[in-house]
Scaffold this active site. Structure first.
Site, mmCIF file in Angstrom:
data_model
loop_
_atom_site.group_PDB
_atom_site.id
_atom_site.type_symbol
_atom_site.label_atom_id
_atom_site.label_comp_id
_atom_site.label_asym_id
_atom_site.label_seq_id
_atom_site.Cartn_x
_atom_site.Cartn_y
_atom_site.Cartn_z
ATOM 1 N N GLY A 16 0.819 -1.206 0.000
ATOM 2 C CA GLY A 16 0.000 0.000 0.000
ATOM 3 C C GLY A 16 0.849 1.250 0.000
ATOM 4 N N GLY B 286 -0.516 4.528 0.207
ATOM 5 C CA GLY B 286 -1.191 5.731 0.681
ATOM 6 C C GLY B 286 -0.290 6.426 1.687
ATOM 7 N N ALA C 162 -0.051 6.157 4.883
ATOM 8 C CA ALA C 162 0.530 5.285 5.908
ATOM 9 C C ALA C 162 1.730 4.528 5.344
ATOM 10 C CB ALA C 162 -0.527 4.317 6.436
ATOM 11 N N PHE D 201 -13.303 22.011 12.425
ATOM 12 C CA PHE D 201 -13.718 20.695 11.959
ATOM 13 C C PHE D 201 -14.596 20.057 13.029
ATOM 14 C CE2 PHE D 201 -12.491 17.603 8.633
ATOM 15 C CZ PHE D 201 -12.186 18.501 7.638
ATOM 16 N N GLN E 26 -17.913 4.369 9.875
ATOM 17 C CA GLN E 26 -18.432 5.733 9.898
ATOM 18 C C GLN E 26 -19.147 6.111 8.604
ATOM 19 O OE1 GLN E 26 -15.727 9.406 9.615
ATOM 20 N NE2 GLN E 26 -16.486 9.468 11.702
ATOM 21 N N HIS F 201 -20.292 9.334 6.691
ATOM 22 C CA HIS F 201 -20.076 10.778 6.673
ATOM 23 C C HIS F 201 -21.385 11.443 6.272
ATOM 24 C CE1 HIS F 201 -18.532 14.711 5.623
ATOM 25 N NE2 HIS F 201 -17.320 14.377 6.032
ATOM 26 N N LEU G 212 -17.729 12.759 -1.598
ATOM 27 C CA LEU G 212 -17.680 13.499 -0.346
ATOM 28 C C LEU G 212 -17.685 15.013 -0.534
ATOM 29 C CD1 LEU G 212 -17.248 12.729 2.704
ATOM 30 C CD2 LEU G 212 -14.998 13.709 2.391
ATOM 31 N N THR H 194 -16.488 17.819 1.952
ATOM 32 C CA THR H 194 -15.759 17.864 3.221
ATOM 33 C C THR H 194 -16.499 18.612 4.323
ATOM 34 O OG1 THR H 194 -13.764 18.657 4.317
ATOM 35 C CG2 THR H 194 -14.455 19.878 2.383
ATOM 36 N N GLU H 195 -16.235 18.149 5.544
ATOM 37 C CA GLU H 195 -16.715 18.825 6.735
ATOM 38 C C GLU H 195 -16.186 20.260 6.777
ATOM 39 O OE1 GLU H 195 -17.056 15.994 10.198
ATOM 40 O OE2 GLU H 195 -15.314 17.179 10.732
ATOM 41 N N ARG I 105 -19.482 13.181 13.322
ATOM 42 C CA ARG I 105 -20.195 12.683 12.145
ATOM 43 C C ARG I 105 -21.288 11.680 12.461
ATOM 44 N NH1 ARG I 105 -14.649 12.081 8.673
ATOM 45 N NH2 ARG I 105 -14.393 14.322 8.387
ATOM 46 N N HIS J 224 -17.899 5.941 4.804
ATOM 47 C CA HIS J 224 -16.707 6.774 4.662
ATOM 48 C C HIS J 224 -15.448 6.205 5.275
ATOM 49 C CE1 HIS J 224 -14.511 10.454 4.113
ATOM 50 N NE2 HIS J 224 -14.310 10.608 5.397
ATOM 51 N N GLU K 250 -5.654 3.217 7.631
ATOM 52 C CA GLU K 250 -7.071 2.897 7.814
ATOM 53 C C GLU K 250 -7.333 1.401 7.988
ATOM 54 O OE1 GLU K 250 -9.753 5.044 5.259
ATOM 55 O OE2 GLU K 250 -11.442 3.762 5.831
ATOM 56 N N ARG L 216 -14.496 8.158 14.361
ATOM 57 C CA ARG L 216 -13.328 9.003 14.131
ATOM 58 C C ARG L 216 -13.744 10.450 13.957
ATOM 59 N NH1 ARG L 216 -10.940 11.242 9.587
ATOM 60 N NH2 ARG L 216 -12.113 10.044 8.059
HETATM 61 C C1 LIG Z 1 -13.147 11.344 0.137
HETATM 62 C C2 LIG Z 1 -12.383 11.217 1.411
HETATM 63 C C3 LIG Z 1 -11.977 12.361 2.086
HETATM 64 C C4 LIG Z 1 -11.264 12.267 3.276
HETATM 65 N N1 LIG Z 1 -10.880 13.409 3.909
HETATM 66 C C5 LIG Z 1 -10.130 13.305 5.036
HETATM 67 C C6 LIG Z 1 -9.654 14.487 5.683
HETATM 68 O O1 LIG Z 1 -9.890 15.607 5.245
HETATM 69 N N2 LIG Z 1 -8.916 14.347 6.796
HETATM 70 C C7 LIG Z 1 -8.618 13.122 7.320
HETATM 71 O O2 LIG Z 1 -7.929 13.067 8.321
HETATM 72 N N3 LIG Z 1 -9.040 11.998 6.716
HETATM 73 C C8 LIG Z 1 -9.792 12.065 5.592
HETATM 74 N N4 LIG Z 1 -10.239 10.917 4.984
HETATM 75 C C9 LIG Z 1 -9.765 9.621 5.473
HETATM 76 C C10 LIG Z 1 -8.340 9.362 5.006
HETATM 77 O O3 LIG Z 1 -8.134 9.984 3.770
HETATM 78 C C11 LIG Z 1 -8.024 7.903 4.856
HETATM 79 O O4 LIG Z 1 -8.450 7.202 5.976
HETATM 80 C C12 LIG Z 1 -6.522 7.709 4.694
HETATM 81 O O5 LIG Z 1 -6.046 8.510 3.663
HETATM 82 C C13 LIG Z 1 -6.171 6.265 4.453
HETATM 83 O O6 LIG Z 1 -4.802 6.193 4.125
HETATM 84 P P1 LIG Z 1 -4.070 4.817 3.987
HETATM 85 O O7 LIG Z 1 -2.653 5.109 3.754
HETATM 86 O O8 LIG Z 1 -4.420 3.969 5.144
HETATM 87 O O9 LIG Z 1 -4.759 4.119 2.721
HETATM 88 P P2 LIG Z 1 -4.965 4.560 1.190
HETATM 89 O O10 LIG Z 1 -4.523 5.919 0.912
HETATM 90 O O11 LIG Z 1 -6.359 4.179 0.837
HETATM 91 O O12 LIG Z 1 -3.984 3.610 0.433
HETATM 92 C C14 LIG Z 1 -4.213 2.246 0.302
HETATM 93 C C15 LIG Z 1 -3.120 1.685 -0.545
HETATM 94 O O13 LIG Z 1 -3.161 0.270 -0.521
HETATM 95 C C16 LIG Z 1 -3.020 -0.235 -1.810
HETATM 96 N N5 LIG Z 1 -3.654 -1.549 -1.824
HETATM 97 C C17 LIG Z 1 -4.882 -1.901 -1.389
HETATM 98 N N6 LIG Z 1 -5.078 -3.215 -1.560
HETATM 99 C C18 LIG Z 1 -3.950 -3.707 -2.107
HETATM 100 C C19 LIG Z 1 -3.532 -4.989 -2.532
HETATM 101 N N7 LIG Z 1 -4.318 -6.042 -2.435
HETATM 102 N N8 LIG Z 1 -2.300 -5.110 -3.052
HETATM 103 C C20 LIG Z 1 -1.480 -4.052 -3.190
HETATM 104 N N9 LIG Z 1 -1.832 -2.819 -2.802
HETATM 105 C C21 LIG Z 1 -3.045 -2.652 -2.273
HETATM 106 C C22 LIG Z 1 -3.629 0.798 -2.705
HETATM 107 O O14 LIG Z 1 -3.095 0.715 -3.991
HETATM 108 C C23 LIG Z 1 -3.199 2.073 -2.005
HETATM 109 O O15 LIG Z 1 -1.902 2.417 -2.427
HETATM 110 C C24 LIG Z 1 -10.957 11.000 3.803
HETATM 111 C C25 LIG Z 1 -11.360 9.853 3.130
HETATM 112 C C26 LIG Z 1 -12.077 9.943 1.962
HETATM 113 C C27 LIG Z 1 -12.519 8.694 1.277
#
Ligand SMILES: Cc1cc2nc3c(=O)[nH]c(=O)nc-3n(C[C@H](O)[C@H](O)[C@H](O)COP(=O)(O)OP(=O)(O)OC[C@H]3O[C@@H](n4cnc5c(N)ncnc54)[C@H](O)[C@@H]3O)c2cc1C
Ligand code: SF4
Ligand code: SF4
Ligand code: FES
Lengths: 240, 574
Positions: free
Chosen positions: B11, B13, B15, B115, B235, B237, B247, B249-250, B281, B347, B378, B389
Site C-alpha cells: 500500500g 497511501g 501510511a 472541523f 463511519q 459521513h 464526499l 468535506t466537513e 459525524r 466513509h 485505515e 473518528r
Molecule cells: C473522500 C475522502 C476524504 C477524506 N478526507 C479526510 C480528511 O480531510 N482528513 C482526514 O484526516 N481523513 C480524511 N479521509 C480519510 C483518510 O483519507 C483515509 O483514511 C486515509 O487517507 C487512508 O490512508 P491509507 O494510507 O491507510 O490508505 P490509502 O490511501 O487508501 O492507500 C491504500 C493503498 O493500498 C493499496 N492496496 C490496497 N489493496 C492492495 C492490494 N491487495 N495489493 C497491493 N496494494 C493494495 C492501494 O493501492 C493504495 O496504495 C478522507 C477519506 C475519503 C474517502
C-alpha cells in the site's frame, strides 16, 4: 434512461494482432459518467473490457482516455455533456497500449523524475514551519493540483514527435518547485529542464491546456519558465 | 519471480509511504501497490489534518486528546490517542519541511480551520485545528511523501496486487503478489511486512471510497488467523453528494456551511445545541436519517441540503475550490448560489487489523504479537478513533503511526534472518486463480457485488437492529455460495482486471460478514454503531473492544478492555 452506443477501440495483447473496434449498446442516465458506461459494460455485457479506474471523481488520474477525439477523464465526463449518438472511446494517444484502454504510463511517470520533484532546502530547518506568505503560495497554487493523468502529454504535438521530450506535466512539476519560495535549488532545476528535450521543445501550442481536467494553464506556466531561463541566459545554444 | 527485501510495504497511501520513508533509513524497502502510488485514495482527502498548532487561536494537544476520546465515544485506547495528539505538531512541521504546500495565514504560518468535534477548553466551542491545503489536503501530502520516497531509493512495484500474506507459524515471511500487467506471480520475501492497504468502504453501496478500496489485505489476514478489531464501527459521513456518495468535506461546514431540512430548519440546533453543524459525524448522520424518516427531507424526499451559499465567495474559491467543482460537474449546481443535496455516505472504517502503538499486529486479545507483521493507516485499528473518528484525525493517524511502524520495522529487521517463502504457498495462490478462470458457473461478478452492497447498505448502515442483522447474516451465507459460482470471460494473463475484481469481491463479502456479525453481538449503541433495539451506551458491559476470529464454526468473538488513562467515560453531549 437513454440508449447510447459506446464504440470502443480494443486490443488484447494475447489475442489481437491489431486493435479492433467494438460497439456496445447500453442504457445510461443523463447524469452518468462515461466511466459508469465502462463499468456497465464490464459488469453486464463483456467482463473482459479493460480500463483503469479508482476514485471515480477526478482525483486519482487513473481513467484518462480519448473520448470523441479528445483526451479526458472518463469519470469526469458526464453523458449529458457529450453530443447524442455514438460515443467514440480510444486509449490515450502517444502512449503504448497494453490492453484495451490501458496504456503504458511508466515513461510518463519517469519523465517527472527528471524534474527533481521534491523540495530541496539544506538550510537548517526552523523549529516550526517555514514561513510562506499567501502571495508567495499563490504562484504555485495551480501547479500543485496536477493529478498525473497524462491528458496533457497525450495531446501535445511535441510529445508525439519527440519521445524524449519531458512533456507538459514534468515541466509543470519543475515549475511547482522552482516557484516555491521554500526551495533552494533553482540553478540545478533550471539546468535540468533548460535542455533540448526540455523547456525549448514546447512551442506554446496550448493543446495541453485544452484537455487538462484540472484546468491548469500549463502553457503559461511553461512560458514563465522560459522567461526565467532567458533571464538566466540558459537559452540560445540549447535551442533545438 | 522471487524478491528479497528487509521491509515490504503493501500500500502506498499516506501510511505506507510515511513508513517507507522511515524504514529505508535502516534497510531495503519494497512498496507494492495495486494502483500507481499517487492514485491511492489518500489523495482524495479534502478537509485537513489535525494538530493543535494554535496558529489561529489558542489550542492544546490536551484538548485534542480529550476531543478524540469523546468523539470516539470513549472506546478509543487513550495511550494511543495521547501519542497521536502529542506527536501531531511535530508531524505537521515535518510534513511542511518536506514541502507540503499547506494553506497560509496572512503572517505566512500554516492556516487552520474548524472541523467537527474539535473544540477548545474541553468542549466549550469549536476551535481551528485542521491544517489544510485548500480542499486537497490528502493530495498535497500524498505527492510530497511519494516524491520524497522516490528520491530515497525506495523500490516501488506499482500495479502489483497482493494476493496472500505468507506465514510460517507465528512469523510473517512476506507476501505474494500478481504483477497486474503480466499476470506473473511474484514472491516478496521480507523480514518485516507492513499492511497499509487502506479502507474498505466498497462493502457498502453508497461510499466516498475508491473503487479500489476493497479491503483485500484485511480479508487475507483474517484468513490467516489474524483477528479483526471493532469491525462493527463504520463511519457514515453526513455529507455525500446525493445519489453519488462523493464526499463534501466537513470543511464546508467548518467555513460556515449549514445543514437544512425540508422545512427550512437548521436542524442540528436541536441535536447538538453547542456546536451544531460541527458535531461529530455519527451524530449528524443519525440526525439526517431521523429528519428524513420523520418526513422532513427536502420535499419529503430522502435527502437534506448542505447550504454554503452564505460563505464568502472568495473563501469558496480559495479554500473549497475542489468541492465547488464537484458540485458543478456532477450535480450541475453552483454551490455559491444553490444548496447542495446530501445524504450520509459510507466513509471510514474505525475497525481493522489490531496493532499496538508501534504497528505490531496482535494475534489475539491479549496483545500477543505476530512476528514480522505490521499494520498502519485505515486498515489498522490501534485504536485511536474508538467508535467514531473525528474529521482530520485519520490523515494524522496514517502519518504518526505509519512513521512509528517504519521505525519499529527498522529495528526489527536487525534481529531476524532472511525469510524464504516456500513453493507450495505460490502454488496455492495459482490454484485459486485457476479455479476462478476455469469456473463454469452462472453468476456474474457485477450482479453479485451490486446486490451485496445494497444489502449491506439496507441492513447495516447508519441504524441497525437485531432483526435486520440476523436476516443479513443469513443472506450473506448464500453470497458465499454464489461467489463460487461466478465465471469470467477474460481468461488471459495480462491486465486481467475481471479476475482481480472477483478476488476483491471475495474479500468484500468476507468483511461484510465480519461487520454484520460484530454489529449483531454488540448490544449497545456507541459512536457509529447505533442499535435501534439497544439505543443507549452501556459502559458496564461494553466498554471493550471486539476481536473477531475466523473459526470452523464461523466468526467468533473475544474482548479486550479499553485503555482508559486520563478521561473517564462521561455523557457525550455537544
Ligand atoms: C473522500 C475522502 C476524504 C477524506 N478526507 C479526510 C480528511 O480531510 N482528513 C482526514 O484526516 N481523513 C480524511 N479521509 C480519510 C483518510 O483519507 C483515509 O483514511 C486515509 O487517507 C487512508 O490512508 P491509507 O494510507 O491507510 O490508505 P490509502 O490511501 O487508501 O492507500 C491504500 C493503498 O493500498 C493499496 N492496496 C490496497 N489493496 C492492495 C492490494 N491487495 N495489493 C497491493 N496494494 C493494495 C492501494 O493501492 C493504495 O496504495 C478522507 C477519506 C475519503 C474517502
Ligand atoms: S503548449 Fe507546449 S506542452 Fe502544451 S501542448 Fe503545446 S507544445 Fe505541448
Ligand atoms: S497537467 Fe493536467 S492534464 Fe497534465 S497530468 Fe496534470 S492534471 Fe493531467
Ligand atoms: S477514476 Fe480517478 S480520475 Fe477517474
Amino acid at each position: 434512461m437513454e440508449q447510447y452506443i459506446l464504440k470502443i477501440k480494443r486490443f488484447d495483447p494475447e489475442k489481437d494482432r491489431k486493435p479492433r473496434w467494438e460497439k456496445f449498446r447500453i442504457e445510461m442516465e443523463f447524469t452518468d459518467r462515461v466511466l459508469d458506461g465502462f463499468i456497465k459494460i464490464k459488469d453486464a455485457i463483456d467482463g473482459s473490457l479493460t480500463f483503469r479506474r479508482s476514485c471515480a471523481h477526478g482525483i486519482c488520474g487513473s481513467c484518462a482516455v480519448k473520448i470523441n477525439g479528445k483526451s479526458g477523464l472518463a469519470c469526469q465526463t458526464i453523458i449529458k455533456d457529450v453530443p447524442p449518438g455514438e460515443i467514440v472511446i480510444e486509449p490515450l494517444p502517444a502512449f503504448p497500449v497494453i490492453k484495451d484502454l490501458v496504456v503504458d504510463i511508466e515513461p510518463f511517470f519517469g519523465k517527472n523524475r527528471e524534474a527533481m520533484p521534491y523540495l530541496i532546502n539544506n538550510e537548517p530547518p526552523p523549529e516550526l514551519e517555514r514561513l510562506q506568505s499567501p502571495e508567495e503560495q499563490e504562484k504555485i497554487l495551480q501547479s500543485i493540483t496536477c493529478i498525473m493523468c497524462g491528458c496533457c502529454a497525450s495531446s501535445c504535438p511535441s510529445y508525439w514527435a519527440d519521445k524524449e521530450y519531458m512533456g507538459p506535466s514534468a515541466l509543470l512539476k519543475a515549475y511547482r518547485f522552482i516557484m516555491d519560495s521554500r526551495d533552494r535549488a533553482l540553478e540545478e532545476r533550471m539546468n535540468s529542464i533548460a535542455k533540448p528535450h526540455g523547456l525549448w521543445r514546447c512551442h506554446s501550442i496550448y493543446n495541453c491546456v485544452e484537455v487538462c481536467p484540472k484546468e491548469i494553464d500549463i502553457t503559461s506556466h511553461i512560458a514563465k519558465l522560459k522567461r526565467l531561463a532567458v533571464k538566466k541566459k540558459l537559452s540560445g545554444f540549447f535551442k533545438g | 519471480m522471487t524478491h528479497y527485501f528487509d521491509t515490504l510495504i503493501i500500500g502506498s497511501g499516506l501510511a505506507g509511504l510515511r513508513a517507507a520513508g522511515e524504514a529505508v533509513k535502516k534497510g531495503s524497502v519494497a512498496v507494492l501497490t495495486k494502483l500507481y502510488p499517487t492514485r491511492s485514495h489518500s489523495g482524495a482527502a479534502q478537509g485537513g489534518i489535525g494538530a493543535a498548532l494554535g496558529n489561529e487561536e489558542p489550542d492544546s494537544p490536551e484538548w485534542h486528546f480529550y476531543d478524540t476520546v469523546k468523539g470516539g465515544d470513549f472506546l478509543g485506547d487513550q495511550d494511543a490517542i495521547e501519542v497521536m495528539c502529542e506527536d501531531a505538531i511535530r508531524t505537521i512541521v515535518e510534513l511542511e519541511h518536506l514541502g507540503v504546500p499547506f494553506s497560509r495565514t496572512p503572517e505566512g504560518k500554516i492556516a487552520q480551520r474548524r472541523f467537527g468535534g474539535h473544540t477548545r477548553d474541553f468542549g466549550a466551542a469549536p476551535v481551528r485545528r485542521a491544517c489544510y491545503s485548500a480542499d486537497r489536503t490528502g493530495h498535497a501530502i500524498l505527492y510530497a511523501l511519494y516524491e520524497q520516497c522516490g528520491h530515497e531509493r525506495v523500490d516501488f512495484f506499482p500495479e502489483f496486487q497482493a494476493l496472500d500474506i505468507v506465514m510460517d507459524g507465528n512469523r510473517c515471511l512476506g507476501a505474494l503478489a500478481v504483477n497486474i500487467r503480466t499476470g506473473e506471480i511474484h514472491a516478496f520475501n521480507a523480514k518485516a511486512t507492513l499492511v497499509a492497504s487502506g479502507g474498505y468502504g466498497r462493502v457498502f453501496k453508497t461510499t466516498s471510497n475508491a473503487i479500489a478500496s476493497t479491503g483485500d489485505c484485511l480479508g487475507i489476514a483474517f484468513n490467516k488467523g489474524v483477528p479483526l478489531e471493532d469491525m462493527e464501527f463504520f463511519q457514515f459521513h453526513p455529507t455525500g453528494l446525493y445519489g453519488l456518495g462523493i464526499l463534501i468535506t466537513e470543511g464546508a461546514r467548518g467555513e460556515g456551511g449549514m445543514l437544512i431540512n425540508g422545512k427550512g430548519e437548521r436542524f442540528m440546533e436541536r441535536y447538538a445545541p453547542t456546536i451544531k453543524d460541527l458535531a461529530p459525524r455519527d451524530m449528524i448522520s443519525r440526525a439526517i436519517m431521523t429528519e428524513i424518516r420523520e418526513g422532513r427531507g427536502i420535499g419529503g424526499r430522502d435527502y437534506v441540503h448542505l447550504d454554503i451559499t452564505g460563505v464568502d465567495k472568495k473563501i469558496l474559491n480559495e479554500r473549497l475550490p475542489e468541492i465547488s467543482a464537484f458540485c458543478k460537474i456532477y450535480m450541475g449546481i453552483d454551490p455559491s448560489e444553490k444548496p447542495i443535496p446530501v445524504l450520509p455516505t459510507a466513509h471510514y472504517a474505525m475497525g481493522g487489523i489490531p496493532t499496538d502503538i508501534d504497528g505490531r499486529v496482535s494475534r489475539d486479545e491479549t496483545g500477543e504479537v505476530v512476528k514480522g507483521l505490521y499494520a498502519a493507516g485505515e486498515c489498522a485499528c490501534v485504536s485511536a478513533h474508538g467508535a467514531n473518528r473525528l474529521g482530520c484525525n485519520s490523515l494524522l493517524d496514517t502519518v504518526v503511526f505509519g512513521r512509528r511502524a517504519g521505525m519499529a520495522m527498522g529495528e526489527f529487521i536487525g534481529s531476524v534472518g532472511k525469510s524464504e517463502i516456500k513453493r507450495d504457498a505460490v502454488d496455492a495462490v495459482k490454484e485459486n486463480i485457476e479455479a476462478v478462470i476455469n469456473s463454469k458457473g452462472k453468476e456474474k461478478a457485477g450482479e453479485v457485488r451490486a446486490e451485496f452492497q445494497k444489502l449491506m447498505m439496507d441492513k447495516c448502515s447508519v441504524f441497525r437492529n437485531e432483526k435486520d442483522l440476523t436476516t443479513l447474516i443469513q443472506e450473506l451465507s448464500s453470497f458465499k455460495e454464489r461467489l463460487k459460482d461466478i465465471s469470467i470471460k477474460d481468461k488471459g494473463s495480462a491486465f486481467n482486471t475481471e479476475l482481480l475484481e472477483v478476488i476483491e469481491l471475495g474479500h468484500l463479502i468476507a468483511l461484510g460478514e465480519v461487520i454484520a456479525a460484530s454489529a449483531l453481538q454488540r448490544k449497545e449503541s456507541r459512536g457509529a454503531h447505533a442499535r435501534e433495539d439497544y439505543p443507549k451506551r452501556d459502559d458496564e458491559n461494553w466498554l471493550k473492544h471486539t476481536f473477531a476470529f475466523k473459526t470452523d464454526r464461523g466468526v467468533e468473538f473475544k474482548y479486550k478492555p479499553v485503555v482508559v488513562t486520563r478521561f473517564k467515560p462521561e455523557d457525550r453531549k455537544y
